[in-house]
Design a protein around this motif. Structure first.
Motif, PDB file in Angstrom:
ATOM      1  N   UNK A  37      42.484  58.653  59.547  1.00 36.00           N
ATOM      2  CA  UNK A  37      42.591  59.025  58.265  1.00 36.00           C
ATOM      3  C   UNK A  37      43.951  57.989  57.643  1.00 36.00           C
ATOM      4  N   UNK A  38      44.896  57.761  58.430  1.00 38.03           N
ATOM      5  CA  UNK A  38      46.163  57.034  58.112  1.00 38.03           C
ATOM      6  C   UNK A  38      45.763  55.458  58.244  1.00 38.03           C
ATOM      7  N   UNK A  39      44.710  54.932  58.646  1.00 37.84           N
ATOM      8  CA  UNK A  39      44.320  53.623  58.845  1.00 37.84           C
ATOM      9  C   UNK A  39      44.238  52.965  57.362  1.00 37.84           C
ATOM     10  N   UNK A  40      44.546  51.674  57.267  1.00 34.07           N
ATOM     11  CA  UNK A  40      44.219  50.958  56.079  1.00 34.07           C
ATOM     12  C   UNK A  40      42.621  50.827  56.097  1.00 34.07           C
ATOM     13  N   UNK A  41      42.181  50.523  54.879  1.00 34.23           N
ATOM     14  CA  UNK A  41      40.658  50.284  54.646  1.00 34.23           C
ATOM     15  C   UNK A  41      40.595  48.744  55.093  1.00 34.23           C
ATOM     16  N   UNK A  42      39.291  48.410  55.597  1.00 35.79           N
ATOM     17  CA  UNK A  42      38.760  47.021  55.850  1.00 35.79           C
ATOM     18  C   UNK A  42      39.028  46.118  54.769  1.00 35.79           C
ATOM     19  N   UNK A  43      38.983  46.814  53.630  1.00 35.16           N
ATOM     20  CA  UNK A  43      38.941  45.989  52.522  1.00 35.16           C
ATOM     21  C   UNK A  43      40.565  45.653  52.098  1.00 35.16           C
ATOM     22  N   UNK A  44      41.408  46.687  52.484  1.00 34.42           N
ATOM     23  CA  UNK A  44      42.748  46.341  52.074  1.00 34.42           C
ATOM     24  C   UNK A  44      43.273  45.370  53.206  1.00 34.42           C
ATOM     25  N   UNK A  45      42.859  45.469  54.650  1.00 36.35           N
ATOM     26  CA  UNK A  45      43.268  44.492  55.550  1.00 36.35           C
ATOM     27  C   UNK A  45      42.716  42.973  55.203  1.00 36.35           C
ATOM     28  N   UNK A  46      41.650  43.116  54.796  1.00 38.18           N
ATOM     29  CA  UNK A  46      41.081  41.698  54.250  1.00 38.18           C
ATOM     30  C   UNK A  46      41.907  41.127  52.942  1.00 38.18           C
ATOM     31  N   UNK A  47      42.377  42.016  51.995  1.00 32.91           N
ATOM     32  CA  UNK A  47      43.213  41.672  50.872  1.00 32.91           C
ATOM     33  C   UNK A  47      44.443  41.085  51.400  1.00 32.91           C
TER      34      UNK A  47
END
Length: 96
Positions: A37-47
């Motif tokens: 629940x503290x991880x960045x989302x896949x979309x945030x990493x991609x961005x």
């Protein structure tokens, strides 16, 4: 004789401490850096990578973070292991 005993005991303690810390490092490679629940989302990493000029092809969720497969500015493929909380690159290598 007394000095030799102290030196031997000190060396043994140092080796034991190194063994414990090395074992801890290996164990932490298999566990998540933080709860999901503290991880960045896949979309945030991609961005994050896209903003730096990379052409992201895939972001894979692994047990202990993300793997990003992308092309650099010269069109060369690479794979990056990414910290799931901060988005920092932990390891990067050419992907042939």
């Amino acid at each position: 004789m007394h000095k030799r005993l102290i030196a031997t005991a000190s060396a043994a303690a140092l080796l034991a401490a190194l063994a414990v810390s090395t074992g801890t490092a290996f164990a932490s490679d298999d566990t998540p850096a933080a709860p999901r629940d503290q991880w960045m989302t896949v979309e945030q990493v991609k961005e994050t990578f896209t903003k730096q000029g990379y052409d992201v092809r895939q972001v894979k969720v692994e047990d202990n973070g993300y793997e990003v497969y992308a092309l650099d500015k010269d069109g060369k493929r690479f794979e990056a292991d990414v910290d799931p909380v901060t988005g920092a690159v932990v390891k990067m290598e050419a992907d042939d």
